[in-house]
Scaffold this motif. Structure first.
Motif, mmCIF file in Angstrom:
data_model
loop_
_atom_site.group_PDB
_atom_site.id
_atom_site.type_symbol
_atom_site.label_atom_id
_atom_site.label_comp_id
_atom_site.label_asym_id
_atom_site.label_seq_id
_atom_site.Cartn_x
_atom_site.Cartn_y
_atom_site.Cartn_z
ATOM 1 N N LYS A 1 -11.348 -26.247 19.929
ATOM 2 C CA LYS A 1 -11.487 -27.575 19.328
ATOM 3 C C LYS A 1 -12.951 -27.929 19.069
ATOM 4 O O LYS A 1 -13.311 -28.350 17.969
ATOM 5 N N LYS B 1 -12.743 -29.719 29.297
ATOM 6 C CA LYS B 1 -13.648 -30.227 28.261
ATOM 7 C C LYS B 1 -15.080 -30.286 28.782
ATOM 8 O O LYS B 1 -16.028 -29.950 28.058
ATOM 9 N N THR C 1 -6.108 -38.079 18.376
ATOM 10 C CA THR C 1 -5.662 -36.737 18.750
ATOM 11 C C THR C 1 -5.562 -36.579 20.257
ATOM 12 O O THR C 1 -5.033 -35.583 20.740
ATOM 13 N N ILE C 2 -6.076 -37.561 21.000
ATOM 14 C CA ILE C 2 -5.958 -37.523 22.452
ATOM 15 C C ILE C 2 -4.491 -37.545 22.881
ATOM 16 O O ILE C 2 -4.117 -36.991 23.913
ATOM 17 N N GLU D 1 -10.044 -25.994 24.538
ATOM 18 C CA GLU D 1 -11.149 -26.919 24.305
ATOM 19 C C GLU D 1 -12.282 -26.244 23.548
ATOM 20 O O GLU D 1 -12.940 -26.872 22.707
ATOM 21 N N ASN E 1 -9.659 -40.777 16.630
ATOM 22 C CA ASN E 1 -8.661 -40.295 15.667
ATOM 23 C C ASN E 1 -7.285 -40.075 16.278
ATOM 24 O O ASN E 1 -6.405 -39.486 15.644
ATOM 25 N N SER F 1 -14.272 -38.924 20.418
ATOM 26 C CA SER F 1 -13.790 -38.631 19.064
ATOM 27 C C SER F 1 -12.277 -38.448 19.058
ATOM 28 O O SER F 1 -11.608 -38.768 18.070
ATOM 29 N N GLU F 2 -11.721 -37.971 20.154
ATOM 30 C CA GLU F 2 -10.270 -37.801 20.230
ATOM 31 C C GLU F 2 -9.564 -39.139 20.382
ATOM 32 O O GLU F 2 -8.436 -39.303 19.929
ATOM 33 N N TYR F 3 -10.215 -40.098 21.042
ATOM 34 C CA TYR F 3 -9.643 -41.429 21.120
ATOM 35 C C TYR F 3 -9.728 -42.132 19.762
ATOM 36 O O TYR F 3 -8.843 -42.915 19.402
ATOM 37 N N GLY G 1 -3.209 -34.146 22.608
ATOM 38 C CA GLY G 1 -3.880 -33.365 23.642
ATOM 39 C C GLY G 1 -3.222 -33.537 24.990
ATOM 40 O O GLY G 1 -3.031 -32.563 25.731
#
Length: 325
Positions: A43, A150, A132-133, A40, A130, A126-128, A136
């Protein structure tokens, strides 16, 4: 002829996940909390918005301290002449209370907390945005550990940025007020330096964790930021307006004093006024007395801690039980 394939059993809760597969993957990878924290940190450190938001928050703290110190310096050189009824400029400045030095140092943390809050929301949403969640959760199927790591990294970065801001703000305040006599702290204000130097950065960290929880609940940057602003500014304003009603004033005033923004402000500045007073205040309106809850500085700190803990706990519950959008 093709070899027969096996399909992993679905989660009994019906959320589309594969519980057995996730546990086996986590076991093979030997996931650890420290390793998740390192991931984390990598990232968040690679995202430009992290540096921008934390930098802006630190600069706000420094700017607020400098502006407040300039105002105290200007007032130290001014006095009211009773005979002429005019303000006169003094050649020798009046002393400034040490308590104002410390409150000036952290005076802008309440405003900067909104920036820390946006950082906390974006750390997860932000991960939701784009998607990338998904990768992850594949890399770390333990969603509770994922969010905890996180929160640890985001909170630590906010703590560090706030410490830098408070340190520079204190230096700016002392530099601007150099040459002016500073009166010592009173006995009831003896803990004020500790509250400001350590309590301010810790409050910034809690603000980030609380906002991270809101982001996990909303799973949307727009929704998370709107929820943060609503909780921080809109709802307290509505409660203050509702408190004009004489019958409902005690309840609404008590609720308003327990809002996160009020709790943070009272925690950082409450010691200057009624440091060790009781938590019950009495307001007088005409011939009637109105009792409402007015927390002391340490009670306000505990209230703010409770807000952060509840928001993060609900965020943990949502992120562990909800599918990725």
């Amino acid at each position: 002829m093709t070899a027969p394939t096996t399909t992993p059993a679905r989660n009994a809760a019906g959320n589309g996940g594969y519980t057995t597969g996730r546990r086996m993957a986590a076991s093979r990878l030997k996931l650890t909390y420290i390793g998740s924290v390192r991931a984390e940190l990598t990232k968040l450190a690679s995202i430009k918005s992290t540096c921008w938001l934390l930098g802006v928050a630190a600069l706000l703290i420094v700017a607020g301290g400098a502006i407040s110190a300039w105002s105290y310096k200007a007032m130290a050189f001014m006095d009211y002449n009773v005979e002429t009824g005019e303000m006169v400029t003094l050649t020798t400045p009046k002393p400034v209370e040490a308590a104002y030095i410390w409150t000036s140092t952290v005076g802008m943390i309440t405003t900067a907390s909104l920036v820390f809050g946006i950082f906390g929301v974006m750390s997860i949403t932000s991960e939701y945005t784009n998607l990338t969640i998904q990768s992850g959760f594949v890399a770390n199927p333990r969603r509770g550990m994922y969010l905890a790591a996180k929160a640890t990294v985001a909170g630590a970065l906010s703590l560090l940025a706030s410490l830098v801001g408070v340190g520079l703000s204190w230096a700016a305040v002392r530099g601007i007020l150099s040459g002016i006599e500073i009166t010592p702290l009173t006995q009831s204000q003896r803990l004020l330096p500790v509250v400001c130097i350590l309590g301010g950065p810790v409050a910034s960290m809690l603000m980030t964790i609380m906002s991270l929880g809101l982001g996990a609940i909303c799973r949307s940057t727009v929704g998370g930021v709107f929820a943060l602003i609503g909780l921080w500014t809109i709802l307290p304003s509505m409660l203050s307006i509702a408190a004009f009603s004489e019958k409902l004033r005690p309840a609404f005033q008590s609720l308003s004093n327990c809002m996160p923004s009020s709790a943070l402000g009272d925690f950082l500045n409450g010691m200057v006024g009624n440091a060790m007073d009781s938590g019950l205040s009495i307001g007088v309106t005409g011939d009637s007395k109105i009792d409402y809850f007015d927390p002391t500085w340490w009670q306000s700190g505990l209230i703010f801690l409770a807000w952060a803990a509840v928001a993060y706990a609900i965020g943990q519950l949502v992120i562990r039980r909800s599918d990725v959008k």
